[in-house]
Write an enzyme that holds these catalytic residues in place. Structure first.
Site, PDB file in Angstrom:
ATOM      1  N   SER A   1       0.821  -1.209   0.000  1.00  0.00           N
ATOM      2  CA  SER A   1       0.000   0.000   0.000  1.00  0.00           C
ATOM      3  C   SER A   1       0.858   1.264   0.000  1.00  0.00           C
ATOM      4  O   SER A   1       2.031   1.242   0.363  1.00  0.00           O
ATOM      5  CB  SER A   1      -0.909   0.021   1.226  1.00  0.00           C
TER       6      SER A   1
HETATM    7  N1  SAH Z   1      -0.806  -4.990   3.992  1.00  0.00           N
HETATM    8  C1  SAH Z   1      -0.003  -5.279   2.808  1.00  0.00           C
HETATM    9  C2  SAH Z   1      -0.680  -4.940   1.504  1.00  0.00           C
HETATM   10  C3  SAH Z   1      -1.897  -5.756   1.294  1.00  0.00           C
HETATM   11  S1  SAH Z   1      -2.307  -6.164  -0.367  1.00  0.00           S
HETATM   12  C4  SAH Z   1       1.361  -4.641   2.901  1.00  0.00           C
HETATM   13  O1  SAH Z   1       1.659  -3.963   3.888  1.00  0.00           O
HETATM   14  O2  SAH Z   1       2.166  -4.860   1.988  1.00  0.00           O
HETATM   15  C5  SAH Z   1      -3.695  -7.178   0.033  1.00  0.00           C
HETATM   16  C6  SAH Z   1      -3.349  -8.595   0.451  1.00  0.00           C
HETATM   17  O3  SAH Z   1      -4.552  -9.207   0.870  1.00  0.00           O
HETATM   18  C7  SAH Z   1      -2.791  -9.448  -0.677  1.00  0.00           C
HETATM   19  O4  SAH Z   1      -1.535  -9.930  -0.357  1.00  0.00           O
HETATM   20  C8  SAH Z   1      -3.829 -10.569  -0.804  1.00  0.00           C
HETATM   21  O5  SAH Z   1      -3.240 -11.839  -1.102  1.00  0.00           O
HETATM   22  C9  SAH Z   1      -4.445 -10.574   0.575  1.00  0.00           C
HETATM   23  N2  SAH Z   1      -5.771 -11.191   0.657  1.00  0.00           N
HETATM   24  C10 SAH Z   1      -6.834 -11.050  -0.158  1.00  0.00           C
HETATM   25  N3  SAH Z   1      -7.860 -11.816   0.274  1.00  0.00           N
HETATM   26  C11 SAH Z   1      -7.428 -12.460   1.403  1.00  0.00           C
HETATM   27  C12 SAH Z   1      -8.030 -13.393   2.323  1.00  0.00           C
HETATM   28  N4  SAH Z   1      -9.264 -13.859   2.180  1.00  0.00           N
HETATM   29  N5  SAH Z   1      -7.275 -13.820   3.351  1.00  0.00           N
HETATM   30  C13 SAH Z   1      -6.003 -13.408   3.533  1.00  0.00           C
HETATM   31  N6  SAH Z   1      -5.400 -12.525   2.706  1.00  0.00           N
HETATM   32  C14 SAH Z   1      -6.102 -12.053   1.655  1.00  0.00           C
END
Ligand code: SAH
Length: 216
Positions: free
Chosen positions: A64
């Protein structure tokens, strides 16, 4: 200018950009000063780690934008006695920032590879109070529930029921809601003695929360 001066200057600009976008909480700024975003971005994008931009990471996901990390962390208001659950580990950067502020952070991702790589970075940085797990966060983490704070970094259409029920009384959850790829809102949900309070904070754009594990 030497390379280290250049890095110091970029980091100063990074903190300045955070402040100018509304990240004013001194504890959050100190945590973001301490955690090097450069450790969470690979390859050609690493040199852009101190720009206020989202960047691509493995598995087609994104780390992000730092100002959004700062504003979400600020809205979550986690303290040193809190146990935090983060859904969507991605690069691990947000979890690392939270680990400076909270007692313990559980972070889960549906991509096993992201969970594993983030764990390796946490170990390299000696961030011993983070537990990184490959699991479907739309179900929360029942074994460790309830939580003082829950931060979701992928967008759901509505706050997932299991997450709401895993929040302690007095607990706070911050999450983006809305249809993916259209306008989403960052909201803050507080569990009170009698129910749930909802507050809309700002428009945001996140990758979708997808149910079930990914194949990698
Ligand atoms: N917080 C992260 C950025 C998040 S991007 C950082 O600091 O880099 C969003 C993430 O959510 C992705 O890696 C994706 O794989 C994950 N995601 C999406 N759906 C999910 C679910 N049901 N359970 C766990 N992770 C999930």
């Amino acid at each position: 200018m030497s390379e280290s001066d250049d890095l110091a200057q970029r980091k100063m600009q990074f903190l300045f950009a955070l402040r100018s976008k509304g990240v004013t909480d001194a504890r959050v700024l100190a945590a973001m000063e301490r955690i090097d975003r450069g450790a969470f971005v690979r390859g050609i994008f690493a040199e852009r780690a101190y720009e206020d931009m989202p960047l691509p990471i493995a598995c087609g996901q994104t780390i992000s934008q730092p100002s959004v990390v700062g504003l979400m962390t600020q809205a979550l208001a986690a303290g040193p006695r809190d146990t935090v659950l983060e859904i969507g580990t991605g690069s691990g950067y947000q979890a690392a920032v939270l680990s400076v502020l909270a007692r313990r952070v559980y972070t889960v991702d549906r991509h096993r590879r992201l969970a594993r790589e983030a764990q390796a970075v946490f170990e390299a940085l000696d961030l011993a109070n983070i537990v990184s797990l490959a699991s479907d966060g739309s179900r929360g983490l029942p074994d460790q529930a309830p939580f003082d704070r829950i931060l979701v970094t992928a967008a759901a259409e509505d706050p997932p029921g299991p997450l709401l029920s895993q929040l302690k009384i007095g607990g706070i959850m911050v999450l983006p809601v809305g249809q993916s790829d259209t306008v989403q809102s960052l909201i803050r949900v507080t569990r009170t003695e009698t129910g749930l309070d909802y507050e809309e904070l700002r428009p945001v754009r996140f990758v979708p929360l997808i149910e079930g594990m990914a194949g990698d």
